[in-house]
Design a protein around this motif. Structure first.
Motif, PDB file in Angstrom:
ATOM      1  N   GLY A   1      15.311   3.561  -9.456  1.00  0.00           N
ATOM      2  CA  GLY A   1      14.895   2.629  -8.424  1.00  0.00           C
ATOM      3  C   GLY A   1      13.435   2.239  -8.439  1.00  0.00           C
ATOM      4  N   SER A   2      12.686   2.711  -9.435  1.00  0.00           N
ATOM      5  CA  SER A   2      11.265   2.372  -9.507  1.00  0.00           C
ATOM      6  C   SER A   2      11.087   0.871  -9.696  1.00  0.00           C
ATOM      7  N   LYS A   3      10.272   0.246  -8.833  1.00  0.00           N
ATOM      8  CA  LYS A   3      10.061  -1.200  -8.893  1.00  0.00           C
ATOM      9  C   LYS A   3       9.081  -1.597  -9.983  1.00  0.00           C
ATOM     10  N   VAL A   4       8.105  -0.745 -10.236  1.00  0.00           N
ATOM     11  CA  VAL A   4       7.112  -1.016 -11.284  1.00  0.00           C
ATOM     12  C   VAL A   4       7.083   0.188 -12.213  1.00  0.00           C
ATOM     13  N   MET A   5       7.518   0.004 -13.439  1.00  0.00           N
ATOM     14  CA  MET A   5       7.585   1.110 -14.383  1.00  0.00           C
ATOM     15  C   MET A   5       6.196   1.443 -14.934  1.00  0.00           C
ATOM     16  N   PRO A   6       5.955   2.715 -15.266  1.00  0.00           N
ATOM     17  CA  PRO A   6       4.655   3.126 -15.813  1.00  0.00           C
ATOM     18  C   PRO A   6       4.543   2.816 -17.305  1.00  0.00           C
ATOM     19  N   THR A   7       4.608   1.532 -17.635  1.00  0.00           N
ATOM     20  CA  THR A   7       4.373   1.102 -19.015  1.00  0.00           C
ATOM     21  C   THR A   7       2.885   1.129 -19.305  1.00  0.00           C
ATOM     22  N   GLY A   8       2.525   1.034 -20.569  1.00  0.00           N
ATOM     23  CA  GLY A   8       1.109   0.992 -20.914  1.00  0.00           C
ATOM     24  C   GLY A   8       0.393  -0.153 -20.232  1.00  0.00           C
ATOM     25  N   ALA A   9       1.015  -1.330 -20.230  1.00  0.00           N
ATOM     26  CA  ALA A   9       0.389  -2.503 -19.612  1.00  0.00           C
ATOM     27  C   ALA A   9       0.226  -2.316 -18.112  1.00  0.00           C
ATOM     28  N   ASN A  10       1.251  -1.783 -17.438  1.00  0.00           N
ATOM     29  CA  ASN A  10       1.169  -1.623 -15.984  1.00  0.00           C
ATOM     30  C   ASN A  10       0.152  -0.560 -15.583  1.00  0.00           C
ATOM     31  N   ILE A  11       0.070   0.515 -16.351  1.00  0.00           N
ATOM     32  CA  ILE A  11      -0.929   1.541 -16.056  1.00  0.00           C
ATOM     33  C   ILE A  11      -2.329   0.969 -16.249  1.00  0.00           C
ATOM     34  N   ARG A  12      -2.541   0.232 -17.331  1.00  0.00           N
ATOM     35  CA  ARG A  12      -3.857  -0.372 -17.583  1.00  0.00           C
ATOM     36  C   ARG A  12      -4.240  -1.348 -16.469  1.00  0.00           C
ATOM     37  N   LYS A  13      -3.286  -2.165 -16.044  1.00  0.00           N
ATOM     38  CA  LYS A  13      -3.569  -3.129 -14.976  1.00  0.00           C
ATOM     39  C   LYS A  13      -4.003  -2.405 -13.708  1.00  0.00           C
ATOM     40  N   ALA A  14      -3.297  -1.334 -13.376  1.00  0.00           N
ATOM     41  CA  ALA A  14      -3.631  -0.591 -12.160  1.00  0.00           C
ATOM     42  C   ALA A  14      -4.995   0.088 -12.277  1.00  0.00           C
ATOM     43  N   LEU A  15      -5.293   0.663 -13.450  1.00  0.00           N
ATOM     44  CA  LEU A  15      -6.599   1.291 -13.656  1.00  0.00           C
ATOM     45  C   LEU A  15      -7.712   0.256 -13.595  1.00  0.00           C
ATOM     46  N   ASN A  16      -7.520  -0.872 -14.254  1.00  0.00           N
ATOM     47  CA  ASN A  16      -8.540  -1.916 -14.241  1.00  0.00           C
ATOM     48  C   ASN A  16      -8.744  -2.479 -12.841  1.00  0.00           C
ATOM     49  N   ARG A  17      -7.663  -2.555 -12.073  1.00  0.00           N
ATOM     50  CA  ARG A  17      -7.778  -3.051 -10.709  1.00  0.00           C
ATOM     51  C   ARG A  17      -8.643  -2.117  -9.873  1.00  0.00           C
ATOM     52  N   MET A  18      -8.458  -0.812 -10.025  1.00  0.00           N
ATOM     53  CA  MET A  18      -9.295   0.147  -9.303  1.00  0.00           C
ATOM     54  C   MET A  18     -10.762  -0.009  -9.676  1.00  0.00           C
ATOM     55  N   VAL A  19     -11.034  -0.096 -10.974  1.00  0.00           N
ATOM     56  CA  VAL A  19     -12.416  -0.201 -11.427  1.00  0.00           C
ATOM     57  C   VAL A  19     -13.036  -1.521 -10.968  1.00  0.00           C
ATOM     58  N   ASP A  20     -12.266  -2.600 -11.008  1.00  0.00           N
ATOM     59  CA  ASP A  20     -12.773  -3.902 -10.574  1.00  0.00           C
ATOM     60  C   ASP A  20     -13.141  -3.890  -9.097  1.00  0.00           C
ATOM     61  N   GLU A  21     -12.400  -3.118  -8.305  1.00  0.00           N
ATOM     62  CA  GLU A  21     -12.648  -3.075  -6.859  1.00  0.00           C
ATOM     63  C   GLU A  21     -13.723  -2.059  -6.479  1.00  0.00           C
ATOM     64  N   ALA A  22     -14.123  -1.225  -7.415  1.00  0.00           N
ATOM     65  CA  ALA A  22     -15.055  -0.135  -7.108  1.00  0.00           C
ATOM     66  C   ALA A  22     -16.451  -0.650  -6.786  1.00  0.00           C
ATOM     67  N   GLU A  23     -17.078   0.026  -5.828  1.00  0.00           N
ATOM     68  CA  GLU A  23     -18.464  -0.247  -5.458  1.00  0.00           C
ATOM     69  C   GLU A  23     -19.228   1.080  -5.475  1.00  0.00           C
ATOM     70  N   GLU A  24     -20.534   0.982  -5.322  1.00  0.00           N
ATOM     71  CA  GLU A  24     -21.356   2.194  -5.334  1.00  0.00           C
ATOM     72  C   GLU A  24     -20.846   3.201  -4.303  1.00  0.00           C
ATOM     73  N   GLY A  25     -20.682   4.459  -4.746  1.00  0.00           N
ATOM     74  CA  GLY A  25     -20.244   5.519  -3.851  1.00  0.00           C
ATOM     75  C   GLY A  25     -18.741   5.685  -3.746  1.00  0.00           C
ATOM     76  N   ASP A  26     -17.967   4.800  -4.358  1.00  0.00           N
ATOM     77  CA  ASP A  26     -16.508   4.914  -4.273  1.00  0.00           C
ATOM     78  C   ASP A  26     -15.988   6.061  -5.146  1.00  0.00           C
ATOM     79  N   VAL A  27     -14.832   6.597  -4.751  1.00  0.00           N
ATOM     80  CA  VAL A  27     -14.210   7.721  -5.445  1.00  0.00           C
ATOM     81  C   VAL A  27     -12.869   7.264  -5.997  1.00  0.00           C
ATOM     82  N   LEU A  28     -12.748   7.244  -7.312  1.00  0.00           N
ATOM     83  CA  LEU A  28     -11.515   6.840  -7.983  1.00  0.00           C
ATOM     84  C   LEU A  28     -10.846   8.065  -8.586  1.00  0.00           C
ATOM     85  N   PHE A  29      -9.518   8.104  -8.500  1.00  0.00           N
ATOM     86  CA  PHE A  29      -8.764   9.261  -8.987  1.00  0.00           C
ATOM     87  C   PHE A  29      -7.528   8.800  -9.733  1.00  0.00           C
ATOM     88  N   PHE A  30      -7.310   9.367 -10.922  1.00  0.00           N
ATOM     89  CA  PHE A  30      -6.129   9.084 -11.722  1.00  0.00           C
ATOM     90  C   PHE A  30      -5.469  10.399 -12.089  1.00  0.00           C
TER      91      PHE A  30
END
Length: 319
Positions: free
Chosen positions: A56-85
């Motif tokens: 039932g997973s709506k978004v599979m953890p493919t290489g492309a989807n994982i990269r998109k999600a990681l890049n989205r976090m980094v793109d949204e990051a600002e000074e002092g933010d805490v990112l976790f993978f």
């Protein structure tokens, strides 16, 4: 350090159902971590993205989807933010050059995400933000290219994994051998080629890892320098030459990764502030006590982040 503004997390669990590489505890690992981030660390549920290959997973953890999600976090990051993978799944040791160890994680479609990709993400962080990776996978030591090893120097020397004995409780190593992965990819491309990167770029094009798309000289120019204040923090389930255990379920317990389970147990029991180093050292002790004495979690980060609080968590930030 600057006070945290936002906390964002991406949690990826790959069980590879109905394949010869099937695991059992990886989805449980990240679901448990999701609960822990909210209850213990004060994360907003909306700031956590969960990718699994479960029913039932709506978004599979493919290489492309994982990269998109990681890049989205980094793109949204600002000074002092805490990112976790947090990643739980198979890892692979790439023997492309034989002279140095190169590590990668294995998404559900086998489109590898490599140490070079993680190096690029860390290099893109704004000043004062941090990016913590907890990788419960085989060969996960060194998963951020050029990151400094802080816990791991006193581990036993590399050993031959070919005839290694299984761990306790019929555990399964989270490892896909390089030759098996190469054979699998070759069956999909029908190319007569010994380089794994050729198959990956043929299958995934621009969505393949930078490691395989750029000449090594260009990679050295892009990622050749690592600053002393580097903000990447890697807690690996084992050394690069070791395997991490996927523990089956049983009476009163769910299937789970040994390293993920140890870290989560420690964080639940130890209510006081804990440093990155303390989390890894205590996880080592717990795995050894459980009979997993050939799996040595490691810590890779800059000197200033060794004693920094895990996920920069402070007692005053808990809900």
């Amino acid at each position: 350090m600057a006070n945290a503004k936002k906390r964002m997390a991406l949690l990826v669990g790959c069980n590879y159902p109905n394949t010869q590489y099937e695991l059992h505890g990886c989805i449980n690992d990240v679901v448990a971590m999701q609960e822990l981030l909210v209850e213990r660390f004060g994360y907003e549920p909306t700031s956590i993205e969960l990718l699994t290959d479960g029913p039932g997973s709506k978004v599979m953890p493919t290489g492309a989807n994982i990269r998109k999600a990681l890049n989205r976090m980094v793109d949204e990051a600002e000074e002092g933010d805490v990112l976790f993978f947090h990643y739980s799944g198979h890892g692979v040791l790439l023997n492309k050059h034989h002279l140095k160890r190169e590590e990668a994680i294995v998404p559900c479609d086998f489109n590898l995400i490599t140490d070079v990709d993680f190096r690029q993400l860390v290099n893109r962080l704004p000043k004062g933000a941090t990016f913590t990776i907890l990788s419960d996978s085989c060969h996960s030591g060194g998963l951020i290219d050029k990151e400094k090893e802080q816990v791991g120097l006193n581990c036993p020397p590399p050993r031959d994994q070919t005839n290694s004995k299984p761990g306790p409780h019929l555990s399964k190593p989270k490892n896909i051998p390089y030759e098996s992965l190469l054979s699998h990819l070759a069956s999909l491309t029908n190319l007569v080629e010994s380089e794994i990167g050729t198959h990956l770029t043929a299958l995934f094009g621009e969505e393949a890892s930078l490691k395989f798309r750029l000449p090594e000289v260009d990679l050295d120019q892009l990622f050749g320098q690592v600053h002393g204040s580097d903000s990447g923090i890697l807690l690996s389930g084992c050394q690069s030459n070791e395997t991490s255990a996927d523990m089956p379920g049983g009476p009163g317990r769910k299937a789970q990764g040994a390293f993920s389970s140890a870290v989560q147990s420690i964080l639940k029991k130890q209510r006081a502030l804990m440093s990155n180093k303390e989390v890894v050292v205590l996880a080592r002790k717990m795995l050894k006590a459980e009979g997993l004495d050939e799996q040595h979690p490691c810590l890779y980060c800059s000197d200033e982040n060794v004693e920094a609080p895990f996920l920069l968590w402070d007692v005053g930030t808990k809900k």
